[in-house]
Design a protein around this motif. Structure first.
Motif, mmCIF file in Angstrom:
data_model
loop_
_atom_site.group_PDB
_atom_site.id
_atom_site.type_symbol
_atom_site.label_atom_id
_atom_site.label_comp_id
_atom_site.label_asym_id
_atom_site.label_seq_id
_atom_site.Cartn_x
_atom_site.Cartn_y
_atom_site.Cartn_z
ATOM 1 N N TYR A 69 0.866 -1.094 -0.247
ATOM 2 C CA TYR A 69 -0.052 0.021 -0.017
ATOM 3 C C TYR A 69 0.962 1.375 -0.029
ATOM 4 C CZ TYR A 69 -3.379 3.569 1.370
ATOM 5 O OH TYR A 69 -4.158 4.684 1.597
ATOM 6 N N GLN A 72 2.623 1.877 -3.401
ATOM 7 C CA GLN A 72 1.657 2.002 -4.483
ATOM 8 C C GLN A 72 1.161 3.497 -4.261
ATOM 9 O OE1 GLN A 72 -2.118 -0.282 -4.544
ATOM 10 N NE2 GLN A 72 -1.179 -1.866 -5.660
ATOM 11 N N ASN A 73 1.168 4.107 -2.992
ATOM 12 C CA ASN A 73 0.831 5.600 -2.804
ATOM 13 C C ASN A 73 1.868 6.261 -2.965
ATOM 14 O OD1 ASN A 73 -1.930 5.061 -2.351
ATOM 15 N ND2 ASN A 73 -1.740 4.846 -0.309
ATOM 16 N N SER A 74 3.130 5.926 -2.842
ATOM 17 C CA SER A 74 4.277 6.885 -3.130
ATOM 18 C C SER A 74 4.787 6.490 -4.423
ATOM 19 C CB SER A 74 5.435 6.395 -1.933
ATOM 20 O OG SER A 74 5.744 5.290 -1.990
ATOM 21 N N GLN A 75 4.407 5.832 -5.256
ATOM 22 C CA GLN A 75 4.563 5.186 -6.666
ATOM 23 C C GLN A 75 6.060 4.875 -6.648
ATOM 24 O OE1 GLN A 75 3.597 8.989 -9.058
ATOM 25 N NE2 GLN A 75 1.281 8.575 -8.848
#
Length: 140
Positions: A69, A72-75
């Motif tokens: 997670y 994904q959120n910090s790419q």
């Protein structure tokens, strides 16, 4: 409060039939929580009970879902985690088919690519298992 992504298994490298979490329900700087309903066809169910190894894997996959997670959120690129050590494992009771597990991991310390966590698996208010894990993260 955290709103989980639509498909939690996409957060972890494990694939069916070895997925031991259903939903990432919470994550913040220090902790994450998942839920998991035990199905009869689960590979870690023996004689109608989810095994102790399944409880440990559930804790590990909760940590993996957190890492997925955050990536994904910090790419960032996906990372792969490996259990380096399990310490102070206590299994108090084994859950049964259709039980819903709620698992929480707390980040005790993180140094470079090593994360020390404490994990606890509950069925309602009953603690089923707990342990500490050392997890090594390798960036891809």
């Amino acid at each position: 409060m955290f709103v989980p992504p639509a498909n939690t298994p996409d957060l972890i490298p494990q694939k069916f039939p070895f997925v031991m979490i259903d939903h990432l329900t919470w994550t913040d700087d220090k902790s994450s929580r998942t839920q998991f309903c035990i199905k009869a066809d689960n590979v870690l169910v023996e004689d109608g009970e989810f095994s102790a190894g399944g409880l440990v894997e559930n804790i590990a996959q909760t940590a993996a879902a957190r890492a997925g997670y955050l990536a994904q959120n910090s790419q960032k690129a996906d990372a792969i985690g490996y259990i380096g050590a399990i310490k102070n494992l206590e299994v108090f009771s084994l859950p049964k088919i259709n039980d819903i597990l709620e698992t929480e991991i707390v980040i005790d310390n993180q140094i470079f690519d090593v994360t020390l966590i404490s994990g606890k698996v509950k069925r309602g208010e009953e603690t089923l298992a707990q342990c500490q894990m050392k997890v090594f993260i390798i960036q891809q």
